[in-house]
Enzyme design. Structure first.
Site, short mmCIF file in Angstrom:
data_model
loop_
_atom_site.label_atom_id
_atom_site.label_comp_id
_atom_site.label_asym_id
_atom_site.label_seq_id
_atom_site.Cartn_x
_atom_site.Cartn_y
_atom_site.Cartn_z
N HIS A 278 0.76 -1.42 0.21
CA HIS A 278 -0.08 0.10 -0.07
C HIS A 278 1.00 1.29 -0.15
CE1 HIS A 278 0.18 1.01 4.42
NE2 HIS A 278 0.37 -0.12 4.59
N ASP A 290 5.86 2.26 6.96
CA ASP A 290 4.46 1.80 7.01
C ASP A 290 3.78 2.70 5.88
OD1 ASP A 290 2.08 0.32 6.95
OD2 ASP A 290 1.58 1.09 8.87
N GLU A 323 -5.35 1.62 2.28
CA GLU A 323 -5.35 0.54 3.10
C GLU A 323 -5.68 0.64 4.63
OE1 GLU A 323 -2.63 -2.71 5.46
OE2 GLU A 323 -3.02 -0.64 5.32
N GLU A 324 -5.13 1.87 4.95
CA GLU A 324 -5.19 2.03 6.40
C GLU A 324 -6.44 2.28 6.75
OE1 GLU A 324 -2.66 1.79 8.20
OE2 GLU A 324 -0.72 2.18 7.26
N ASP A 352 4.52 -5.22 2.94
CA ASP A 352 4.00 -4.25 3.79
C ASP A 352 4.79 -4.10 5.04
OD1 ASP A 352 2.46 -2.41 5.24
OD2 ASP A 352 0.54 -3.59 5.20
N HIS A 451 2.54 3.62 13.27
CA HIS A 451 1.40 4.59 13.17
C HIS A 451 1.63 5.57 14.17
CE1 HIS A 451 -1.82 1.75 11.67
NE2 HIS A 451 -0.69 1.87 10.87
#
Length: 508
Positions: A278, A290, A323-324, A352, A451
């Site tokens: 992604h 990420d 994606e998130e 990923d 994140h």
């Protein structure tokens, strides 16, 4: 941090003397042996192996550019932000320069947004405000609502299937908050069962100590909160006198976004190797690991493959959007494929996060050896073996990574496509034994910056990038030449066998 396509069988000759059948059989055996040798070398003997061409230095250059794009566009590359759009333009420009014809797969989706931070607090027997991110997280696609001072009822909190059946809510007091343990069925089912029983909200507590990020996938009828295992156990012990306040301020709107795809001009169009990761980040930060790391690897792999001779199997590179927000881009892509287009996909490889600060070498668990793995179609174990064998040949330890449906391979697995890939770790905790294998720090997350705003270029582990990108490039090269071990398709064009006959006629 979700068919196989049979190859064309050889023409069947009519009845013939035994010695002729023996000669043909021996020829086919030689052909199969040659196909098996494809793993050991590039398709063309004079070519440099792809793992030597896809370098960590080149990937770092792409990551630096993605970092700059995020820095100048609000600090992230989240879907439907300027950062995502500019990152997409960068990927498209690089692909065009390499000779590809990239295209956008556009889709509409229900975008879930929180308008203000969720609230979870205890009003009785004590007044305690719990911390978002430490004690709880809102589940994505949680319904909005305000519940103040409601009693709490635990639903089979010691069972692995807590909240998974309507029967468990048979005597549930209407208006109470349901306290459910994470377990064997999807969060959406647990929350829906609670709502159907009249619960005012649902708290799902982890089966491990820490808090987790969860989704109910579709907008729920009641607020849905994920709670740490430590807090969940504490609340379960207090339910007789416990009252809680739960507030979620969220909404869903229909929005549009896109993924970017490009494929090699050559190679079998009926036996396509799809390689994806992604492109979007979370809103909290630039997402350089990420999943800038996976995107940069895909981009550099595509660039280097364009310089090589045509592969036997077409390779399609996919930079997924959204994606998130629930694997939207990959799910929408697979849903839009016709039956024939889906049948033409031989396998899917997912990348990923390959640069985690406190990394491990995780090969997605195609054999489903881990308790949390499931749903891998036949052939997925063969994909895992290709990566495991590569690491072993390099003298590097690797481990299975849970195939849990957490990333973009999910839609492909659900559609029956053999799936696999690599992962350097996210919110799991590194053990002392894993420190012996990979270095790093025991007792800390594989990616402490997962994140967060600190998921930046400075926190990438370049050893991880170098090792996983080399393994990833090997896997792409391997399957671009042959998918025999995964779906039984033998690329006859890849093998040159000197036979004395063409059909019934002698050549020499």
């Amino acid at each position: 941090m979700h068919p196989s396509n049979p190859g064309n069988p050889p023409e069947r000759a009519g009845s013939s003397p035994t010695r002729r059948r023996t000669a043909v059989t021996a020829g086919l055996a030689a052909l199969l042996m040659t196909a098996g040798a494809l793993a050991a070398s590039p398709a063309h003997a004079d070519e440099v192996p792809l793992p030597d061409l896809v370098t960590a230095e080149a990937i770092e250059a792409h990551l630096a550019n993605l970092n700059t794009i995020a820095e100048y566009n609000g600090g992230n590359r989240a879907t439907n932000t300027p950062g995502y759009d500019v990152a997409a333009l960068y990927v498209e420009d690089q692909l065009k320069r390499a000779g590809y014809a990239p295209y956008r797969h556009e889709y509409d989706y229900e975008a879930w947004r929180e308008n203000s931070p969720a609230v979870l607090s205890q009003t009785t027997p004590e007044k305690i405000d719990y911390e978002l991110g430490e004690h709880f997280e809102t589940m994505s696609y949680s319904g909005a609502g305000s519940v103040r001072g409601s009693k709490v009822t635990a639903v089979n909190p010691d069972a692995g299937d807590s909240g998974c059946t309507a029967e468990q809510f048979a005597d549930f007091p209407e208006g109470n908050i349901a306290l459910i343990k994470r377990g064997s069925c999807p969060f959406g089912e647990k929350v829906q069962n609670a709502a159907d029983a009249g619960a005012s909200a649902a708290l799902v507590f982890n089966n491990e100590d820490e808090v987790f990020l969860g989704t109910v996938s579709e907008l729920s009828d009641i607020p849905a909160i994920g709670v740490s295992g430590v807090l969940g156990e504490e609340l379960a012990s207090l339910t007789r006198h416990l009252r809680l306040k739960v507030e979620v301020d969220s909404e869903v709107n229909v929005e549009s976004s896109y993924s970017i795809l490009a494929e090699t001009p050559g190679g079998r169009a009926d036996n396509v190797v799809v390689v994806g990761g992604h492109l979007d980040s979370v809103e909290e930060g630039p997402g350089i690991n990420d999943n800038g790391s996976g995107s940069a690897f895909l981009l550099e792999t595509a660039i280097q493959m364009a310089k090589q001779e045509d592969p036997n199997n077409k390779v399609r590179f996919a930079f997924w959007g959204t994606e998130e927000s629930g694997l939207v881009g990959s799910n929408e892509y697979v849903a839009d494929l016709t039956e024939g287009e889906l049948d033409d996909i031989a396998l899917y490889l997912n990348f990923d996060m390959i640069g985690s600060h406190n990394y491990g070498r995780f090969v997605l668990d195609g054999r489903m050896e881990l308790p949390g793995s499931g749903g891998a179609p036949s052939g997925s174990g063969a994909i895992a073996k290709v990566f495991e064998d590569y690491f072993e040949d390099q003298g590097q330890v690797s481990e299975p990574g849970v195939l849990s449906g957490r990333s973009d391979y999910f839609a492909f697995m659900q559609a029956g496509v053999p799936s696999g890939g690599l992962f350097s770790g996210a919110d799991g905790i590194k053990s002392e034994e894993q420190v012996e294998w990979y270095g790093g720090t025991a007792g800390e997350m594989f990616d402490p910056y997962y994140h967060t705003p600190e998921d930046t270029l400075e926190n990438i582990n370049w050893d991880s990038v170098a090792e996983l990108s080399a393994a990833g490039a090997h896997g792409v090269e391997f399957f671009a030449e042959s998918t025999l071990a995964v779906n039984g398709v033998l690329s006859l064009s890849a093998v040159q066998v000197d036979l004395p006959r063409k059909g019934d006629a002698w050549l020499r």
